[in-house]
Design a protein around this motif. Structure first.
Motif, short mmCIF file in Angstrom:
data_model
loop_
_atom_site.label_atom_id
_atom_site.label_comp_id
_atom_site.label_asym_id
_atom_site.label_seq_id
_atom_site.Cartn_x
_atom_site.Cartn_y
_atom_site.Cartn_z
N PHE A 294 -64.95 -59.15 22.48
CA PHE A 294 -65.02 -60.56 22.86
C PHE A 294 -64.81 -61.46 21.65
CE2 PHE A 294 -67.92 -58.98 26.43
CZ PHE A 294 -66.92 -59.07 27.38
N GLU A 295 -65.43 -61.12 20.53
CA GLU A 295 -65.27 -61.94 19.32
C GLU A 295 -63.83 -61.95 18.86
OE1 GLU A 295 -69.79 -61.14 17.51
OE2 GLU A 295 -68.05 -60.06 16.72
N ASP A 296 -63.18 -60.77 18.85
CA ASP A 296 -61.78 -60.69 18.43
C ASP A 296 -60.86 -61.41 19.41
OD1 ASP A 296 -62.56 -59.25 16.23
OD2 ASP A 296 -61.97 -57.29 17.03
N ALA A 297 -61.23 -61.38 20.70
CA ALA A 297 -60.42 -62.08 21.71
C ALA A 297 -60.38 -63.57 21.41
CB ALA A 297 -61.00 -61.83 23.10
N LEU A 298 -61.52 -64.16 21.07
CA LEU A 298 -61.54 -65.59 20.75
C LEU A 298 -60.73 -65.87 19.48
CD1 LEU A 298 -62.47 -68.47 21.21
CD2 LEU A 298 -64.58 -67.93 19.96
N LEU A 299 -60.86 -65.02 18.48
CA LEU A 299 -60.12 -65.25 17.24
C LEU A 299 -58.61 -65.18 17.48
CD1 LEU A 299 -62.32 -63.29 14.67
CD2 LEU A 299 -62.23 -65.76 15.06
N GLN A 300 -58.16 -64.25 18.32
CA GLN A 300 -56.73 -64.17 18.64
C GLN A 300 -56.29 -65.40 19.41
OE1 GLN A 300 -56.43 -59.51 19.68
NE2 GLN A 300 -54.48 -60.59 19.74
N MET A 301 -57.14 -65.87 20.32
CA MET A 301 -56.82 -67.09 21.06
C MET A 301 -56.73 -68.29 20.12
SD MET A 301 -59.26 -66.77 24.42
CE MET A 301 -58.93 -65.59 25.72
#
Length: 459
Positions: A442-449
């Motif tokens: 989830f944390e990496d998903a936001l950073l990619q977004m």
């Protein structure tokens, strides 16, 4: 606690409260607060004794049942010492850090520790070795919005001790009244309401999600739990919001869940799912007319516009599995489109009145339990406090919230506090043995977004 006679001043338990007292729906809310300084037990007890919490009838009432089994609240004298559980030693024998140790402690509470009915249904656990307070409050006493409003009245700003804190905003979108007067808009609105009602009924009867590596089911609420925390910066979520026209922070969170689950499923079961498979969640929605947190002082003075307790509905919230390589922002765009349709419907209101208010608790419990068993996850997002606060003079460094276990193998509860948003991820550990990995997804998903949003906005 049973009592065959109902006293004159006893208050009947609301339908929502009665639902949360059913064995299959028994729910306790945990509010976790990390403290900057060592916890002074006497100061905390004194703060509770003098707090707005004690003024609230349900926090100073016993749960009693009459000869017909009907539940009521009965005023009693609160013995604060019985409600404060002091844990002096570290709660973990391992080398786990404070955060992991506290998460393990709360995960154990999620399946094994109901609240005693011989006192009002709340407790405060002081984990002194970890500088942490855990409030355990039965869901029959109130929902997340109610409990945050209590802290709003109780706490004091860390930077301005003489002032109460204010609340943040996640953003809302409303229906244009002029558009709603147009006939074709009205027809579409009515049609979508029928569709959503039918979907809810079918979910309760037989429609269920395809089995995946994160699926739960009947009886899973009794399985041992693990708890992990995904940490987000609100500024990162706001950056993503700017890149998707009309999006809200809730839409961004929905996209993070969609993208994060896709990443995790790619790791757990690569190529086991077809692209576009629907994974359905249950999203909790505040139904109060006033969208933010309420000032309890107005309610205590008798303001009829402020309602304490449980006032929330449920939306069926579908996310779609996307194999690696998909546009990160597409998850937000898809979530926004779905949620915009649902915001313009009565789905949340109907789920509250049909699933909670209109039927006897056993019927409502059957309906709710079946829907949970036939979906995959629960998600809620509560607007927290904009400024950091102090409790009993001790600065609160973080604030998190979660519930006790459900038949879902994964439940997610996000709470904003200051410039951060922490999401508690409670999982059935025999199904999801690595919740820290899921949190990282989830944390990496936001950073990619955020990276994709920055590139788009920079063009």
């Amino acid at each position: 606690m049973s009592n065959s006679e109902v006293e004159r001043d006893d208050e009947p338990v609301t339908p929502a409260g009665r639902l949360f007292l059913q064995p299959d729906s028994y729910q306790i809310i945990h509010i976790i607060m990390g403290c900057k300084n060592p916890i002074d037990t006497d100061a905390v007890k004194s703060a509770i004794t003098n707090s707005v919490m004690i003024q609230l009838p349900r926090f100073s009432s016993l749960l009693v049942r009459n000869s017909h089994g009907r539940e009521h609240w009965r005023k009693t004298q609160v013995d604060v010492d019985r409600h404060v559980v002091v844990v002096e030693d570290p709660v973990s024998d391992t080398a786990a850090g404070n955060e992991e140790a506290v998460n393990d402690y709360v995960a154990d509470l999620a399946v094994s520790s109901p609240l005693s009915s011989d006192k009002p249904l709340w407790e405060v656990h002081l984990l002194r070795a970890h500088n942490c307070m855990v409030f355990r409050i039965h869901h029959a006493l109130g929902d997340g919005i109610s409990l945050m409003s209590m802290l709003l009245e109780w706490g004091r700003r860390a930077d301005e001790p003489h002032q109460s804190p204010s609340t943040g905003s996640l953003g809302t979108s409303s229906l244009n009244k002029n558009q709603r007067r147009e006939l074709w808009k009205l027809v579409v609105w009515m049609f979508m309401n029928v569709v959503f009602i039918v979907e809810f009924v079918l979910r309760a009867l037989w429609v269920k999600d395809q089995r995946t590596a994160v699926s739960g089911g009947a009886g899973v609420e009794l399985w041992p739990r693990k708890l992990a925390t995904a940490k987000f910066r609100l500024d990162d979520m706001k950056q993503v919001k700017k890149a998707v026209a009309g999006a809200t922070i809730n839409d961004v969170l929905s996209g993070v869940v969609s993208f994060g689950l896709s990443r995790y499923l790619d790791m757990r079961s690569p190529k086991a799912l077809q692209d576009g498979v629907q994974i359905t969640g249950l999203a909790m929605v505040n139904l109060r007319k006033r969208p933010g947190l309420q000032e309890l002082s107005d309610m205590i003075r008798g303001d009829p516009g402020i309602r304490w307790g449980n006032k929330f509905g449920t939306l069926l919230f579908p996310v779609y599995y996307r194999q690696g390589g998909a546009d990160p922002l597409q998850h937000v765009k898809t979530a926004k489109k779905i949620m915009d349709q649902k915001k313009q419907s009565l789905e949340a209101h109907l789920s509250y009145y049909i699933g909670i208010s209109c039927f006897a608790p056993k019927v409502a419990n059957w309906f709710s339990y079946r829907i949970v068993c036939n979906t995959t996850f629960t998600i809620s997002n509560v607007v927290g406090l904009k400024e950091e606060i102090t409790i009993a003079g001790n600065p609160v460094t973080y604030m998190r919230v979660n519930n006790t276990s459900l038949p879902h193998a994964i439940t997610m509860h996000m709470l904003t506090y200051g410039d951060r948003a922490d999401m508690q991820i409670l999982v059935a550990k025999d199904i999801i043995p690595d919740p820290q990995v899921l949190a990282k997804c989830f944390e990496d998903a936001l950073l990619q977004m955020k990276e994709a949003a920055t590139k788009q906005l920079g063009k």
